[in-house]
Design a protein around this motif. Structure first.
Motif, mmCIF file in Angstrom:
data_model
loop_
_atom_site.group_PDB
_atom_site.id
_atom_site.type_symbol
_atom_site.label_atom_id
_atom_site.label_comp_id
_atom_site.label_asym_id
_atom_site.label_seq_id
_atom_site.Cartn_x
_atom_site.Cartn_y
_atom_site.Cartn_z
ATOM 1 N N ARG A 123 0.831 -1.209 0.000
ATOM 2 C CA ARG A 123 0.000 0.000 0.000
ATOM 3 C C ARG A 123 0.867 1.260 0.000
ATOM 4 O O ARG A 123 0.538 2.260 -0.639
ATOM 5 N N HIS A 124 1.986 1.195 0.715
ATOM 6 C CA HIS A 124 2.908 2.337 0.751
ATOM 7 C C HIS A 124 3.435 2.652 -0.648
ATOM 8 O O HIS A 124 3.409 3.812 -1.083
ATOM 9 N N TYR A 125 3.908 1.620 -1.348
ATOM 10 C CA TYR A 125 4.422 1.848 -2.702
ATOM 11 C C TYR A 125 3.296 2.240 -3.657
ATOM 12 O O TYR A 125 3.498 3.044 -4.574
ATOM 13 N N GLY A 126 2.112 1.667 -3.438
ATOM 14 C CA GLY A 126 0.965 2.061 -4.252
ATOM 15 C C GLY A 126 0.648 3.538 -4.096
ATOM 16 O O GLY A 126 0.366 4.244 -5.070
ATOM 17 N N GLN A 127 0.714 4.036 -2.857
ATOM 18 C CA GLN A 127 0.461 5.456 -2.626
ATOM 19 C C GLN A 127 1.537 6.317 -3.275
ATOM 20 O O GLN A 127 1.245 7.390 -3.818
ATOM 21 N N ARG A 128 2.770 5.845 -3.268
ATOM 22 C CA ARG A 128 3.840 6.582 -3.949
ATOM 23 C C ARG A 128 3.583 6.655 -5.448
ATOM 24 O O ARG A 128 3.864 7.684 -6.094
ATOM 25 N N ALA A 129 3.057 5.576 -6.011
ATOM 26 C CA ALA A 129 2.712 5.587 -7.442
ATOM 27 C C ALA A 129 1.633 6.632 -7.724
ATOM 28 O O ALA A 129 1.734 7.410 -8.685
ATOM 29 N N ILE A 130 0.601 6.639 -6.889
ATOM 30 C CA ILE A 130 -0.486 7.604 -7.064
ATOM 31 C C ILE A 130 0.035 9.033 -6.903
ATOM 32 O O ILE A 130 -0.304 9.930 -7.692
ATOM 33 N N GLU B 184 -6.849 3.995 -10.247
ATOM 34 C CA GLU B 184 -7.606 2.794 -9.876
ATOM 35 C C GLU B 184 -6.825 1.515 -10.197
ATOM 36 O O GLU B 184 -6.979 0.503 -9.503
ATOM 37 N N ALA B 185 -5.970 1.567 -11.208
ATOM 38 C CA ALA B 185 -5.132 0.402 -11.516
ATOM 39 C C ALA B 185 -4.194 0.088 -10.351
ATOM 40 O O ALA B 185 -3.927 -1.076 -10.052
ATOM 41 N N VAL B 186 -3.706 1.137 -9.685
ATOM 42 C CA VAL B 186 -2.867 0.934 -8.496
ATOM 43 C C VAL B 186 -3.694 0.285 -7.391
ATOM 44 O O VAL B 186 -3.261 -0.686 -6.753
ATOM 45 N N GLU B 187 -4.885 0.826 -7.167
ATOM 46 C CA GLU B 187 -5.750 0.285 -6.114
ATOM 47 C C GLU B 187 -6.110 -1.171 -6.406
ATOM 48 O O GLU B 187 -6.150 -2.010 -5.502
#
Length: 337
Positions: free
Chosen positions: A303-310, A327-330
């Motif tokens: 989730r941390h890396y996903g938030q960095r992507a966003i 949404e692809a990250v989520e």
């Protein structure tokens, strides 16, 4: 003990559908290139390549190239061939990976190496790599060639790093992140970045798309490694426990080993060395991973890396393309739930 896993705060189940819809017309053009370029007078080549390419994958990497081009408002068609090149690089690495890992299943189907044998799989992988470079050269951009060829080299380095790290109980989190950053995230990053090159956008936008793809790729692999200990073949498209039986020190194992008591650490040493690989041993491994909250914490890192992507998309204007990429990250993170 069952770990409590918290869902992402989204109003609906995250999906790749918005990105797939966004890229649908362009993806048809990419598929045409893929089908054309995998043809050969040697019948085994399109037969084996087609087995994997038509194997039900979501084509996420080329779709990221197409979505990134949409985000930038690129009106041309160069990204179609380059997205096909990205898919060929990915497919070639899958063929080689399955040989190295001795895998039996890929996306719920028998792997090419099981059907046609290891030599054929390796050589057709080489053919697809060559085709990807043909497409890059035809594009004519040295910058694109540098990005994609560089990513290809980094992927190979990551795979070798993972091979030499197999059955190494002393593998730490830092080296693990280096491995997945190379073998998975590098192609995600390159797939996104090349869209900014063909759209002739500034370096800041190139770097933002690179950061988006790289962090998404790390999150994606972290989730893959977590669900090896919480899922089944029907969900994953591979046998649950493959990583365990192959002695891979993925993050759930690294954390469980570090947090385990003397008995648990003795078990992990035997398991990673290949001496505890039965179904009962895998069930015990799942218990240890859950008892130490290793899956939970692996997903928290995802989730941390996903938030960095966003966050990396923050410099771009809002709209359907940006929404779909968020949404692809989520979706990538939510696959574990």
């Amino acid at each position: 003990m069952t770990a409590t896993i918290h869902r992402l705060p989204t109003p609906h189940a995250p999906s790749l559908e918005p990105m797939m819809t966004l890229a649908a017309a362009d993806m048809n053009a990419v598929n045409t290139v893929i089908l054309d370029r995998m043809q050969s007078q040697i019948p085994l080549i399109p037969e084996l390549a087609g087995h994997l390419i038509a194997g039900g994958g979501k084509r996420m990497r080329p779709m990221l190239t197409l979505a990134s081009a949409k985000l930038l408002g690129y009106p041309g068609t160069r990204h179609h061939r380059l997205a096909a090149a990205v898919e060929f690089i990915h497919t070639a690495t899958l063929l080689h990976d399955d040989v190295v890992d001795g895998s039996d299943l890929r996306r719920g189907k028998r792997t090419a190496n099981i059907i046609w044998g290891n030599p054929a799989s390796v050589l057709v992988g080489d053919f697809l790599f060559s085709k990807s470079f043909e497409l890059m050269v035809e594009d004519g951009s040295l910058k694109v060639l540098k990005i994609l060829s560089g990513a290809s080299a980094i992927i190979a380095e990551g795979e070798v790093n993972q091979l030499t790290a197999a059955r190494r109980i002393d593998l730490g989190e830092e080296r693990y992140l280096d491995i997945i950053g190379a073998k998975t995230a590098a192609l995600f990053a390159a797939a996104c970045r090349i869209a900014a090159v063909v759209a002739e956008r500034p370096d800041s936008e190139e770097e933002a798309l690179d950061a988006y793809g790289r962090n998404l790729g790390i999150a994606f692999q972290l989730v893959d490694d977590a669900i090896d200990y919480v899922s089944d073949a029907g969900t994953m498209g591979k046998d649950a426990g493959d990583d365990f039986r192959e002695g891979k020190m993925t993050l759930p194992v690294i954390l469980a080993y570090a947090r385990g008591d003397e008995d648990a650490r003795a078990f992990w040493k035997q398991a990673i060395a290949g001496h505890r690989a039965s179904d009962e041993d895998f069930a015990h491994a799942i218990e240890l991973v859950r008892a130490t909250r290793a899956v939970e914490d692996t997903l928290a890192r995802a989730r941390h890396y996903g938030q960095r992507a966003i966050d990396a998309l923050g410099i771009f204007s809002g709209g359907p393309a940006k929404d779909a990429m968020i949404e692809a990250v989520e979706f990538a993170v939510a696959r574990a739930y």
